[in-house]
Every structure is written in C-alpha cells, then in structure tokens.
Design an enzyme around this catalytic site. Structure first.
Site, PDB file in Angstrom:
ATOM      1  N   SER A  93      -0.395  10.114  -6.795  1.00 45.70           N
ATOM      2  CA  SER A  93      -0.872  10.827  -7.980  1.00 45.70           C
ATOM      3  C   SER A  93       0.269  11.406  -8.808  1.00 45.70           C
ATOM      4  CB  SER A  93      -1.843  11.950  -7.584  1.00 45.70           C
ATOM      5  OG  SER A  93      -1.195  12.908  -6.763  1.00 45.70           O
ATOM      6  N   TYR A 117       7.883  22.228   8.725  1.00 47.39           N
ATOM      7  CA  TYR A 117       8.003  21.004   7.926  1.00 47.39           C
ATOM      8  C   TYR A 117       9.020  20.065   8.561  1.00 47.39           C
ATOM      9  CZ  TYR A 117       9.468  18.011   4.017  1.00 47.39           C
ATOM     10  OH  TYR A 117       9.804  16.940   3.235  1.00 47.39           O
ATOM     11  N   GLY A 161      -0.082   8.712  -1.477  1.00 51.88           N
ATOM     12  CA  GLY A 161       0.382   9.852  -2.262  1.00 51.88           C
ATOM     13  C   GLY A 161       0.931   9.472  -3.615  1.00 51.88           C
ATOM     14  N   LEU A 208       0.862  -1.176   0.000  1.00 54.30           N
ATOM     15  CA  LEU A 208       0.000   0.000   0.000  1.00 54.30           C
ATOM     16  C   LEU A 208       0.897   1.225   0.000  1.00 54.30           C
ATOM     17  CD1 LEU A 208      -2.604   1.676   0.354  1.00 54.30           C
ATOM     18  CD2 LEU A 208      -2.453   1.204   2.829  1.00 54.30           C
ATOM     19  N   GLY A 258       5.005  12.231  -8.720  1.00 53.05           N
ATOM     20  CA  GLY A 258       6.277  12.168  -8.029  1.00 53.05           C
ATOM     21  C   GLY A 258       6.701  10.790  -7.576  1.00 53.05           C
TER      22      GLY A 258
END
Length: 286
Positions: A11, A151, A9, A6, A13
């Site tokens: 979609s 970040y 993210g 699994l 890159g």
C-alpha cells in the site's frame, strides 16, 4: 512466460515501489495488502503506466488470508516464481513497557507473517523445482538497537529462518532465499514506528526516560544532519530487491546502504553476503 511475483505490504513505501519496478521489468505482479482501501495510490500508478499489476487482499497475520491469496494466483496462472516478504511494522518501546498484545503483534507482523507466507508458496515452488523468496528484513535483523529490542528480535528471527531454509531447501529444490537489509527508510514505515511510541503518548517513562530522550535526540540529530546518508527512499530499497530477484546467484543477505554496511560491519566483514556461513552449515550438517 512472465515470472510471477507476490509482494506483501504494497500500500505504500518499499512494497508499492517494488510493485511498480517489477512490473516495469516485465513481471506479472500480485501486489497484496491488508487493507484494500489503501490501494488508491497504487491503482493510480497502474493506470498511468498500464502496469501488469493485480491487487490482492492479504493480511500476513492471518493464515487463511495468505492461503486464499496464494490459491488465487495458482488458480489463475499455475505458478508463483518470486515471493517478496515485505510487510512489516516498526516498534520502539522498552520490554517492560510493552503489553502482551503489542509483543504478539510486532512478532506476528514481522516474523510469523514471513513464515506463513513462505509456507504457503513453498509447495508450488518445490513442485516446479524453481523459486525465489526474498524477505525485506533490516539492519535490525543483525544488530540489536536501543528501544527496538522487540522489533530486532522479530527481524533476527526472520534472518535465522531464511538462513535455515537456505541450508537445505535451495540445493534440493532450486529455491533461493535472500534477506534485504535496509537501514532507515523515509516512508510511512518510519511514521508508523514513531506513532507507536511518541505520537500515542507511549514513550518511555520512569528510569528509562533519560535514556529514551537521549535516543530520540540522537535520532533527530542524525536525521537532520545526514538524512541523505542514513535514510533511503522506498524506491532505493525497492531497486535492491529487484536486483536480488534478477541475480542468477542471489546473495543470502545484502545491506542497501553504506550506512547499513558500516553499522553491521563487525558481523558481516568476513562473510558480507552470508554464503560462506550457509555453505559451512551445509558441510557441518548434511
């Protein structure tokens, strides 16, 4: 029997490229993303190469969405062998300037999502006495950087979380934990990070402005003079993720480039892959 993976993210890159690489290596891939409308490129790749990839909706900021995706996989195949926590988002803004909503968002996407996804798969990996959880963090999870403190804070949290799990879950239940730490990546991720600052007109102001301008000038110069050295492609990072998944004794942490190694050297020189520290913690507490 195929190993199931699994990946969050996917979609674009690293996530998209990892989905393709894992499928070509023989895995059954569950490629998840928050917005299924962004699955066009991945669908094209699946059709072109007849890849064993199933696309799932999964928003890492929503626990119900995560649980639904995991349950879908379990109901279909009965097992999840590898989780790749890849979903994340860049953010560059001063602490003073960031809103409460932005602070929550950057933490949710980059840290809480990793915890919730891990929490959702652990019961199944524990019962099958086997599993692997790989989190794509960042050199920013080891080294704090200007205008990226929020970040970096979230990525530092992921590193500590994974390290903590490795100290007692791995030996007891045969579940491996690893952090893959890229430096700069030439993908939509970087566009997003810049978009959260310059493009939206939210760059530093006041007394921070001269420092921010210096930071941006250095970033542009670094990119133009040494793009091949500093910035990796999504494929290059995805290849490292696959290597970790295929490793019989995967490292606790690994950088994906020489530039990243050099940046983190003061923190990693005596224990490059993090295994010494994990073993030391085990001896100290267990």
């Amino acid at each position: 029997m195929k190993r199931n993976v699994l990946i969050t993210g996917t979609s674009s890159g690293v996530g998209l490229e990892a989905s393709i690489l894992f499928a070509k290596k023989g895995y059954k891939v569950y490629a998840s993303m928050r917005n299924l409308a962004k699955a066009t490129v991945l669908k094209e790749k699946i059709d072109e190469a007849n890849l064993d990839i199933e696309i799932l909706e999964l928003d890492v900021t929503k626990v119900d969405s995560i649980k639904n995706a995991v349950e879908t996989i379990i109901q279909k195949d009965g097992h999840i062998d590898v989780l790749v926590n890849n979903a994340g988002a860049g953010f560059a803004k001063t602490t003073e300037q960031a809103s409460e909503e932005e602070i929550k968002w950057v933490t949710d996407v980059n840290y809480h999502g990793v915890v919730y996804c891990t929490q959702a798969v652990l019961p199944y990996m524990r019962k099958q006495k086997a599993g692997q959880i790989i989190s794509v963090t960042s050199v920013g999870g080891l080294v704090g950087q200007p205008f990226n403190e929020l970040y970096c804070g979230a990525k530092f949290a992921v590193e500590g979380y994974m390290e903590g799990l490795a100290s007692y879950v791995s030996d007891a239940f045969n579940i491996n934990f690893s952090c893959v730490e890229p430096g700069g990546i030439s993908t939509e991720f970087m566009t997003s990070a810049v978009g959260k600052t310059v493009v939206e007109g939210q760059m530093a102001t006041g007394e921070y402005l001269p420092i921010f301008q210096q930071y941006m000038d250095k970033s542009v110069s670094r990119a133009s003079e040494g793009a091949a050295i500093v910035f990796q492609t999504g494929v290059e990072v995805a290849e490292v993720v696959l290597e970790v998944a295929e490793n019989e004794h995967p490292p606790m942490r690994t950088r994906t480039s020489k530039w990243g190694e050099d940046l983190c050297e003061l923190k990693t020189k005596t224990d490059p892959d993090g295994t010494k520290l994990v073993n030391q913690v085990k001896n100290a507490f267990l």
